[in-house]
Design an enzyme around this catalytic site. Structure first.
Site, PDB file in Angstrom:
ATOM      1  N   GLY A 110      10.983  -2.996   5.713  1.00 48.79           N
ATOM      2  CA  GLY A 110      10.245  -4.270   5.688  1.00 48.79           C
ATOM      3  C   GLY A 110       9.812  -4.597   4.266  1.00 48.79           C
ATOM      4  O   GLY A 110      10.038  -5.704   3.757  1.00 48.79           O
ATOM      5  N   HIS A 111       9.186  -3.609   3.598  1.00 48.55           N
ATOM      6  CA  HIS A 111       8.779  -3.829   2.199  1.00 48.55           C
ATOM      7  C   HIS A 111      10.004  -4.126   1.334  1.00 48.55           C
ATOM      8  O   HIS A 111       9.977  -4.998   0.474  1.00 48.55           O
ATOM      9  CB  HIS A 111       8.128  -2.563   1.619  1.00 48.55           C
ATOM     10  CG  HIS A 111       6.846  -2.168   2.263  1.00 48.55           C
ATOM     11  ND1 HIS A 111       6.719  -1.040   3.024  1.00 48.55           N
ATOM     12  CD2 HIS A 111       5.622  -2.745   2.248  1.00 48.55           C
ATOM     13  CE1 HIS A 111       5.478  -0.926   3.446  1.00 48.55           C
ATOM     14  NE2 HIS A 111       4.780  -1.948   3.001  1.00 48.55           N
ATOM     15  N   MET A 152       0.852  -1.197   0.000  1.00 50.58           N
ATOM     16  CA  MET A 152       0.000   0.000   0.000  1.00 50.58           C
ATOM     17  C   MET A 152       0.888   1.247   0.000  1.00 50.58           C
ATOM     18  O   MET A 152       0.439   2.336   0.359  1.00 50.58           O
ATOM     19  CB  MET A 152      -0.927  -0.008   1.209  1.00 50.58           C
ATOM     20  CG  MET A 152      -1.890  -1.208   1.181  1.00 50.58           C
ATOM     21  SD  MET A 152      -3.417  -0.955   2.077  1.00 50.58           S
ATOM     22  CE  MET A 152      -2.810  -0.704   3.728  1.00 50.58           C
ATOM     23  N   GLY A 153       2.144   1.088  -0.375  1.00 56.62           N
ATOM     24  CA  GLY A 153       3.050   2.237  -0.441  1.00 56.62           C
ATOM     25  C   GLY A 153       3.565   2.631   0.934  1.00 56.62           C
ATOM     26  O   GLY A 153       3.533   1.835   1.869  1.00 56.62           O
ATOM     27  N   GLN A 182       5.950 -11.374   7.514  1.00 56.17           N
ATOM     28  CA  GLN A 182       5.402 -12.088   8.673  1.00 56.17           C
ATOM     29  C   GLN A 182       4.760 -11.146   9.691  1.00 56.17           C
ATOM     30  O   GLN A 182       4.015 -11.566  10.556  1.00 56.17           O
ATOM     31  CB  GLN A 182       6.490 -12.916   9.356  1.00 56.17           C
ATOM     32  CG  GLN A 182       5.851 -13.950  10.300  1.00 56.17           C
ATOM     33  CD  GLN A 182       6.765 -14.448  11.366  1.00 56.17           C
ATOM     34  OE1 GLN A 182       7.809 -14.989  11.048  1.00 56.17           O
ATOM     35  NE2 GLN A 182       6.383 -14.288  12.632  1.00 56.17           N
ATOM     36  N   ARG A 232       2.557   2.614   9.549  1.00 55.75           N
ATOM     37  CA  ARG A 232       1.789   3.369  10.563  1.00 55.75           C
ATOM     38  C   ARG A 232       2.693   3.940  11.661  1.00 55.75           C
ATOM     39  O   ARG A 232       2.247   4.788  12.424  1.00 55.75           O
ATOM     40  CB  ARG A 232       0.694   2.488  11.165  1.00 55.75           C
ATOM     41  CG  ARG A 232      -0.424   2.219  10.178  1.00 55.75           C
ATOM     42  CD  ARG A 232      -1.640   1.566  10.814  1.00 55.75           C
ATOM     43  NE  ARG A 232      -2.779   1.570   9.923  1.00 55.75           N
ATOM     44  CZ  ARG A 232      -3.161   0.552   9.151  1.00 55.75           C
ATOM     45  NH1 ARG A 232      -2.481  -0.571   9.178  1.00 55.75           N
ATOM     46  NH2 ARG A 232      -4.217   0.649   8.369  1.00 55.75           N
ATOM     47  N   MET A 274       8.853  -2.754  11.875  1.00 57.58           N
ATOM     48  CA  MET A 274       8.656  -1.682  10.899  1.00 57.58           C
ATOM     49  C   MET A 274       7.227  -1.715  10.386  1.00 57.58           C
ATOM     50  O   MET A 274       6.676  -2.786  10.105  1.00 57.58           O
ATOM     51  CB  MET A 274       9.604  -1.879   9.722  1.00 57.58           C
ATOM     52  CG  MET A 274      11.035  -1.846  10.165  1.00 57.58           C
ATOM     53  SD  MET A 274      11.944  -0.623   9.241  1.00 57.58           S
ATOM     54  CE  MET A 274      13.496  -0.706  10.077  1.00 57.58           C
ATOM     55  N   SER A 275       6.630  -0.539  10.277  1.00 62.53           N
ATOM     56  CA  SER A 275       5.255  -0.432   9.790  1.00 62.53           C
ATOM     57  C   SER A 275       5.067   0.962   9.210  1.00 62.53           C
ATOM     58  O   SER A 275       5.632   1.932   9.745  1.00 62.53           O
ATOM     59  CB  SER A 275       4.284  -0.630  10.962  1.00 62.53           C
ATOM     60  OG  SER A 275       3.009  -0.120  10.636  1.00 62.53           O
ATOM     61  N   GLN A 334     -10.469  -2.547   2.314  1.00 68.00           N
ATOM     62  CA  GLN A 334      -9.971  -3.291   3.480  1.00 68.00           C
ATOM     63  C   GLN A 334      -9.938  -2.413   4.739  1.00 68.00           C
ATOM     64  O   GLN A 334      -9.482  -2.840   5.775  1.00 68.00           O
ATOM     65  CB  GLN A 334      -8.608  -3.930   3.203  1.00 68.00           C
ATOM     66  CG  GLN A 334      -7.441  -2.964   3.086  1.00 68.00           C
ATOM     67  CD  GLN A 334      -6.161  -3.676   2.699  1.00 68.00           C
ATOM     68  OE1 GLN A 334      -6.007  -4.142   1.564  1.00 68.00           O
ATOM     69  NE2 GLN A 334      -5.219  -3.779   3.618  1.00 68.00           N
TER      70      GLN A 334
HETATM   71  O1  PAF Z   1      -0.213  -5.740   3.593  1.00 67.32           O
HETATM   72  C1  PAF Z   1      -0.628  -4.820   2.847  1.00 67.32           C
HETATM   73  O2  PAF Z   1       0.043  -3.820   2.613  1.00 67.32           O
HETATM   74  C2  PAF Z   1      -1.999  -4.955   2.195  1.00 67.32           C
HETATM   75  O3  PAF Z   1      -2.897  -5.582   3.050  1.00 67.32           O
HETATM   76  C3  PAF Z   1      -1.965  -5.638   0.832  1.00 67.32           C
HETATM   77  C4  PAF Z   1      -1.489  -7.074   0.921  1.00 67.32           C
HETATM   78  C5  PAF Z   1      -1.057  -4.866  -0.113  1.00 67.32           C
HETATM   79  C6  PAF Z   1      -3.371  -5.648   0.221  1.00 67.32           C
HETATM   80  O4  PAF Z   1      -3.884  -4.365   0.069  1.00 67.32           O
END
Ligand code: PAF
Length: 281
Positions: free
Chosen positions: A36-37, A30-31, A148, A187, A184-185, A61
């Site tokens: 982590g990403h 979600m950018g 995870q 948020r 890491m998040s 979501q």
């Molecule tokens: O983990 C996320 O960032 C989101 O839930 C995902 C998997 C990209 C789906 O919108």
């Protein structure tokens, strides 16, 4: 690096890579990207000849009182980070590009979604499964990478892939933490300096749980009670949403700790809801 909002462009570019027998790796996000990403992107880069990342803050979501509007968005920075990782393709769809006005088909997992975050965020995993199924259909990856930190999400996606016969492999990569242990998040950006300190109580409570289980304590109730006590002491203004010790396969709560279990929690630090988890033996 190709950057496109168009489903057709993404299909064509991924199709060309497939024709060249390149393995397609996919990281849905979600950018507001962080390390982590990037660890997922690096894993994909290592294992796949063609790496696609999607950036889409998926409205379906988020619950009505959740942070869809304020969710951090910084496409330019994300683009730079992904370019530096050698990503081949960024899919950056608009909301209307993903959801037609008459959109009416959803994907719902009904077992694992009953627990943990599924209890406090009704409809959340239905939104996740629906968008991830759409993204899988658009990109048609060979391997999709998830973190995870969202343990329950990863398990639900794995179940969806199995039950709906998607032809791809799901890989779950370890949680990436700050030096002091905070997971890491995206948020974490919401946290004030004081809240950032308080947020450490999640990791500290998991470390306490790990120590207790290693020390031979096998009552989940005792472990959870001590985790709560630690959080109340370290961050008196934090609000615990849930702390559960569950079976890592079914996500059902376990009373007696035997073999591998997952300790998972969600805690509000101010207005920010943070989650974390740890596998314990
Ligand atoms: O983990 C996320 O960032 C989101 O839930 C995902 C998997 C990209 C789906 O919108």
């Amino acid at each position: 690096m190709i950057v496109s909002r168009s489903i057709n462009t993404i299909r064509t570019a991924a199709g060309k890579a497939r024709k060249k027998s390149k393995r397609i790796g996919f990281v849905p996000t979600m950018g507001a990207l962080h390390k982590g990403h990037l660890s997922l992107v690096k894993a994909a880069r290592k294992e796949c000849g063609f790496v696609t990342v999607s950036i889409f803050v998926n409205p379906i979501q988020f619950g009505p009182r959740e942070d869809f509007r304020s969710y951090p968005r910084n496409f330019k920075k994300d683009e730079m980070l992904l370019e530096a990782e050698g990503v081949d393709l960024i899919f950056y769809p608009s909301i209307s590009g993903m959801y037609d006005r008459d959109f009416s088909v959803y994907v719902e997992e009904i077992s694992l979604s009953r627990y943990l975050c599924g209890k406090s965020r009704p409809g959340h995993f239905r939104g996740v499964c629906t968008v991830v199924a759409k993204l899988f259909n658009i990109v048609q990856p060979d391997i999709a990478y998830f973190g995870q930190k969202d343990y329950q999400q990863a398990q639900i996606i794995k179940r969806m892939v199995k039950d709906l016969n998607f032809s791809l492999k799901v890989k779950v990569m370890p949680i990436v933490r700050e030096k002091d242990g905070l997971a890491m998040s995206s948020r974490n950006k919401y946290l004030s300096i004081k809240e950032r300190k308080d947020a450490l109580c999640l990791y500290n409570s998991l470390m306490l749980a790990s120590k207790m289980v290693k020390g031979g304590i096998c009552s989940s109730a005792t472990v959870v009670a001590n985790m709560k006590k630690l959080i109340r002491n370290q961050a008196p203004y934090a609000r615990i949403d849930y702390i559960n010790i569950v079976n890592p396969g079914t996500l059902e709560e376990v009373k007696k700790i035997k073999g591998k279990v997952l300790a998972a929690l969600a805690v509000y630090i101010g207005k920010t809801r943070l989650i974390d988890n740890m596998l314990l033996r």
